[in-house]
Scaffold this active site. Structure first.
Site, PDB file in Angstrom:
ATOM      1  N   LYS A 117       2.840  13.501   9.819  1.00 52.23           N
ATOM      2  CA  LYS A 117       2.084  12.329   9.319  1.00 52.23           C
ATOM      3  C   LYS A 117       2.906  11.049   9.456  1.00 52.23           C
ATOM      4  O   LYS A 117       2.423  10.047   9.973  1.00 52.23           O
ATOM      5  CB  LYS A 117       1.719  12.547   7.847  1.00 52.23           C
ATOM      6  CG  LYS A 117       1.194  11.283   7.169  1.00 52.23           C
ATOM      7  CD  LYS A 117       0.826  11.504   5.723  1.00 52.23           C
ATOM      8  CE  LYS A 117       1.956  11.427   4.744  1.00 52.23           C
ATOM      9  NZ  LYS A 117       2.338  10.073   4.300  1.00 52.23           N
ATOM     10  N   ASN A 118       4.150  11.086   8.983  1.00 54.81           N
ATOM     11  CA  ASN A 118       4.926   9.842   8.927  1.00 54.81           C
ATOM     12  C   ASN A 118       5.505   9.439  10.280  1.00 54.81           C
ATOM     13  O   ASN A 118       6.129   8.387  10.405  1.00 54.81           O
ATOM     14  CB  ASN A 118       6.019   9.938   7.857  1.00 54.81           C
ATOM     15  CG  ASN A 118       5.415   9.931   6.464  1.00 54.81           C
ATOM     16  OD1 ASN A 118       4.245   9.622   6.299  1.00 54.81           O
ATOM     17  ND2 ASN A 118       6.216  10.281   5.469  1.00 54.81           N
ATOM     18  N   CYS A 164       2.016   1.258  -6.386  1.00 56.34           N
ATOM     19  CA  CYS A 164       1.257   2.477  -6.149  1.00 56.34           C
ATOM     20  C   CYS A 164       1.742   3.522  -7.139  1.00 56.34           C
ATOM     21  O   CYS A 164       2.638   3.259  -7.943  1.00 56.34           O
ATOM     22  CB  CYS A 164       1.419   2.962  -4.721  1.00 56.34           C
ATOM     23  SG  CYS A 164       3.042   3.617  -4.421  1.00 56.34           S
ATOM     24  N   ARG A 211       7.126  -0.369  -4.835  1.00 56.03           N
ATOM     25  CA  ARG A 211       7.122  -0.359  -3.370  1.00 56.03           C
ATOM     26  C   ARG A 211       6.823  -1.709  -2.725  1.00 56.03           C
ATOM     27  O   ARG A 211       5.810  -1.878  -2.035  1.00 56.03           O
ATOM     28  CB  ARG A 211       6.164   0.709  -2.843  1.00 56.03           C
ATOM     29  CG  ARG A 211       6.598   2.102  -3.213  1.00 56.03           C
ATOM     30  CD  ARG A 211       5.667   3.154  -2.705  1.00 56.03           C
ATOM     31  NE  ARG A 211       5.888   3.507  -1.316  1.00 56.03           N
ATOM     32  CZ  ARG A 211       5.163   4.400  -0.668  1.00 56.03           C
ATOM     33  NH1 ARG A 211       4.169   5.002  -1.260  1.00 56.03           N
ATOM     34  NH2 ARG A 211       5.435   4.691   0.589  1.00 56.03           N
ATOM     35  N   ASP A 270      10.517  13.120  -0.465  1.00 55.20           N
ATOM     36  CA  ASP A 270       9.240  13.806  -0.227  1.00 55.20           C
ATOM     37  C   ASP A 270       9.326  15.317  -0.468  1.00 55.20           C
ATOM     38  O   ASP A 270       8.306  16.013  -0.378  1.00 55.20           O
ATOM     39  CB  ASP A 270       8.741  13.534   1.209  1.00 55.20           C
ATOM     40  CG  ASP A 270       8.319  12.084   1.399  1.00 55.20           C
ATOM     41  OD1 ASP A 270       8.108  11.387   0.394  1.00 55.20           O
ATOM     42  OD2 ASP A 270       8.211  11.650   2.563  1.00 55.20           O
ATOM     43  N   ARG A 289      -4.575  13.855   2.402  1.00 57.67           N
ATOM     44  CA  ARG A 289      -3.928  12.721   3.063  1.00 57.67           C
ATOM     45  C   ARG A 289      -2.768  13.186   3.933  1.00 57.67           C
ATOM     46  O   ARG A 289      -2.452  12.554   4.931  1.00 57.67           O
ATOM     47  CB  ARG A 289      -3.368  11.750   2.018  1.00 57.67           C
ATOM     48  CG  ARG A 289      -4.416  11.026   1.239  1.00 57.67           C
ATOM     49  CD  ARG A 289      -3.767  10.022   0.343  1.00 57.67           C
ATOM     50  NE  ARG A 289      -2.992   9.070   1.151  1.00 57.67           N
ATOM     51  CZ  ARG A 289      -2.322   8.053   0.657  1.00 57.67           C
ATOM     52  NH1 ARG A 289      -2.324   7.842  -0.641  1.00 57.67           N
ATOM     53  NH2 ARG A 289      -1.643   7.242   1.440  1.00 57.67           N
TER      54      ARG A 289
HETATM   55  N1  EPU Z   1      11.751  -1.069  -0.605  1.00 60.60           N
HETATM   56  C1  EPU Z   1      11.902  -2.378  -1.036  1.00 60.60           C
HETATM   57  N2  EPU Z   1      11.489  -3.390  -0.228  1.00 60.60           N
HETATM   58  C2  EPU Z   1      10.929  -3.162   0.985  1.00 60.60           C
HETATM   59  C3  EPU Z   1      10.774  -1.834   1.429  1.00 60.60           C
HETATM   60  C4  EPU Z   1      11.199  -0.806   0.604  1.00 60.60           C
HETATM   61  O1  EPU Z   1      12.394  -2.612  -2.147  1.00 60.60           O
HETATM   62  O2  EPU Z   1      10.578  -4.136   1.673  1.00 60.60           O
HETATM   63  C5  EPU Z   1      12.223   0.048  -1.441  1.00 60.60           C
HETATM   64  C6  EPU Z   1      11.090   0.955  -1.899  1.00 60.60           C
HETATM   65  O3  EPU Z   1      10.450   0.447  -3.053  1.00 60.60           O
HETATM   66  C7  EPU Z   1      11.822   2.250  -2.140  1.00 60.60           C
HETATM   67  C8  EPU Z   1      12.885   2.252  -1.040  1.00 60.60           C
HETATM   68  O4  EPU Z   1      13.021   0.877  -0.643  1.00 60.60           O
HETATM   69  O5  EPU Z   1      12.446   2.233  -3.387  1.00 60.60           O
HETATM   70  C9  EPU Z   1      12.586   3.090   0.175  1.00 60.60           C
HETATM   71  O6  EPU Z   1      11.240   2.909   0.565  1.00 60.60           O
HETATM   72  P1  EPU Z   1      10.763   2.974   2.083  1.00 60.60           P
HETATM   73  O7  EPU Z   1      10.364   1.600   2.503  1.00 60.60           O
HETATM   74  O8  EPU Z   1      11.772   3.683   2.898  1.00 60.60           O
HETATM   75  O9  EPU Z   1       9.453   3.845   1.953  1.00 60.60           O
HETATM   76  P2  EPU Z   1       8.177   3.689   2.855  1.00 60.60           P
HETATM   77  O10 EPU Z   1       8.581   3.264   4.208  1.00 60.60           O
HETATM   78  O11 EPU Z   1       7.144   2.884   2.141  1.00 60.60           O
HETATM   79  C10 EPU Z   1       8.196   6.110   3.829  1.00 60.60           C
HETATM   80  C11 EPU Z   1       7.262   7.277   3.857  1.00 60.60           C
HETATM   81  C12 EPU Z   1       7.172   7.878   2.464  1.00 60.60           C
HETATM   82  C13 EPU Z   1       8.560   8.331   2.048  1.00 60.60           C
HETATM   83  C14 EPU Z   1       9.537   7.135   2.104  1.00 60.60           C
HETATM   84  C15 EPU Z   1      10.965   7.489   1.800  1.00 60.60           C
HETATM   85  C16 EPU Z   1       5.746   6.676   5.636  1.00 60.60           C
HETATM   86  C17 EPU Z   1       4.377   6.274   6.056  1.00 60.60           C
HETATM   87  N3  EPU Z   1       5.950   6.828   4.326  1.00 60.60           N
HETATM   88  O12 EPU Z   1       7.654   5.172   2.902  1.00 60.60           O
HETATM   89  O13 EPU Z   1       6.325   9.021   2.554  1.00 60.60           O
HETATM   90  O14 EPU Z   1       8.540   8.849   0.740  1.00 60.60           O
HETATM   91  O15 EPU Z   1       9.488   6.541   3.418  1.00 60.60           O
HETATM   92  O16 EPU Z   1      11.427   8.451   2.690  1.00 60.60           O
HETATM   93  O17 EPU Z   1       6.603   6.905   6.465  1.00 60.60           O
HETATM   94  C18 EPU Z   1       4.861  10.692   1.741  1.00 60.60           C
HETATM   95  O18 EPU Z   1       4.751  11.098   2.913  1.00 60.60           O
HETATM   96  O19 EPU Z   1       4.425  11.342   0.749  1.00 60.60           O
HETATM   97  C19 EPU Z   1       5.521   9.410   1.494  1.00 60.60           C
HETATM   98  C20 EPU Z   1       5.388   8.729   0.349  1.00 60.60           C
END
Ligand code: EPU
Length: 423
Positions: free
Chosen positions: A22-23, A122, A127, A310, A402
């Protein structure tokens, strides 16, 4: 709406095919906004989030054709003739799937403008997307916020050095896609090292991008003027594989995770082994065997290559039945313990203090009606149901749909007593 009904007690034995990730699929579909012609992806998982991304691409004006040779093929083609792309991701879609924000980078890089509804908080935490925006600004874009939307504009992005405050996965992906078409060299420091980031860079390089270092904390991108259409088979889902590995471990199972890549699962495999589970790389996959004698392990979630957030909920369920006390620290998302009260209703003994959860092992779980507000939490409740006495009903199954393709069918095929029913 549907629910999943599980009768505990079945031992899982056999082969489970692992679907496309998915990711990885979500950023790759967004990357299909970049090339000049149609791109085809194979091994696309049949998931609600992937359908949502398809819907978003269609709204932007792209054609998303599922009519390939296999139902896991997807061809995405840009608007042709007089059709102009629409450069906006509306609130309705962004609120159902935060990953919609992945269209920001490609749209501004190729069309000079993108307007995306700001994702709010969320279920698993606040996030924010400040790092995505900070990076785009460093590349020369103008970012404005208005009526809950973020608008990003740039005549042509210019390469720059971006130091991320934290290795954000989708943030990094957005910036790699933006920088691929920028003028000059971009360096991303403190980059996310997740295999899905590497996969995106591989696909962009197939399209003609010049990206080096993906998979490491330092990524260098030499911008190019144009990207070309490609065909690509999506990597297997390491979190789906990890979830089934825990299911096998908890049920005294013997399961081959067909297609799983051990190199993507190192931290998870290390913790399974530390719990007493036998894990071996075999031709074409990973085999997981357990005699049910599980010992407690402590876990700290971290960015890759650390233990993935995850997989936290799934390991917490295993900790409930393992011998001894486990301490789990959730360091990525501040609110990712929604499964805890539900597990409590099944007889688990878990104490939360901020980011720390202390799990008492050796518990006998009992079936109950449970629901969760996020994907991995829902998966953990199914795992609990597999070992609980009696019947467990997991409600709000849309969270599962999802991110897990046909989870009940895959588990049933290896011996679980599980079915989908109307709620
Ligand atoms: N963060 C910030 N600012 C930003 C971006 C992130 O503060 O601009 C913080 C987030 O709040 C969090 C941390 O940085 O505390 C890491 O978040 P990240 O941005 O890496 O998460 P994401 O990209 O939104 C992806 C996966 C998630 C997975 C996380 C962590 C996708 C589509 N989603 O989310 O997947 O948990 O990385 O590995 O790739 C899932 O599949 O169930 C899922 C939630």
């Amino acid at each position: 709406m549907d629910k999943i009904v599980v009768e505990g007690g079945g031992r899982l034995v056999g082969r489970i095919p692992i679907s496309g990730a998915k990711n990885a699929a979500l950023p790759l579909l967004a990357a299909a906004l970049l090339p000049t012609g149609p791109s085809t992806f194979k091994n696309v998982p049949q998931l609600a989030d992937v359908r949502t991304m398809g819907k978003l691409l269609r709204m932007l004006g792209w054609t998303v054709d599922e009519g390939g040779k296999s139902k896991t093929d997807l061809t995405i083609a840009p608007p042709t003739g007089k059709k102009k792309p629409k450069l906006e991701a509306p609130y309705d879609l962004v609120k159902t799937m935060r990953a919609s924000v992945l269209v920001l980078g490609p749209l501004v890089a190729r069309y000079g403008r993108a307007r995306v509804s700001l994702p709010g908080g969320c279920a698993i935490g606040a996030r924010p997307i400040d790092q995505h925006l900070k990076g785009l600004q460093a590349l020369g874009a103008t970012v404005t916020l208005d009526h809950g939307y973020v608008e990003v504009t740039a005549k042509r992005l210019k390469g720059a050095t971006i130091v991320l405050d934290m290795p954000t996965v989708t943030g990094c992906e957005n910036l790699i896609m933006a920088a691929a078409l920028a003028k000059g060299r971009t360096v991303i420091e403190n980059a996310a090292r997740e295999p899905e980031v590497e996969e995106l860079a591989t696909v962009l390089n197939k399209m003609g991008a010049k990206i080096k270092g993906a998979g490491s904390p330092l990524i260098t991108i030499e911008g190019v003027d144009e990207l070309l259409p490609i065909e690509h088979a999506i990597m297997p889902d390491r979190i789906e594989a990890g979830t089934f590995a825990v299911a096998a471990a908890m049920t005294k199972g013997d399961v081959l995770l067909d297609g799983a890549r051990p190199e993507h699962l190192e931290a998870v495999i290390a913790k399974l082994r530390a719990s007493g589970v036998t894990v071996a790389a075999e031709a074409g996959g990973v085999r997981v065997r357990s005699n049910g004698d599980l010992t407690a392990v402590d876990i700290i979630t971290q960015p890759h290559p650390g233990f993935p957030t995850d997989m936290q909920a799934q390991f917490m369920v295993m900790a409930c039945i393992a011998k001894g006390q486990s301490v789990i620290r959730e360091m990525i998302f501040e609110n990712r313990y929604m499964h805890v009260p539900e597990l409590g209703r099944m007889g688990a003994d878990i104490h939360i203090d901020g980011r720390v959860a202390v799990v008492k092992g050796g518990m006998k779980l009992t079936g109950a009606s449970v629901m969760a507000t996020d994907l991995r939490a829902s998966a953990s409740l199914i795992l609990a149901g597999l070992v609980a006495s009696g019947k467990t009903e997991v409600l709000r199954v849309y969270h599962l749909d999802r991110g897990y393709e046909a989870i009940e069918k895959k588990l049933k095929a290896v011996g679980a007593k599980i079915k989908r029913a109307r709620q």
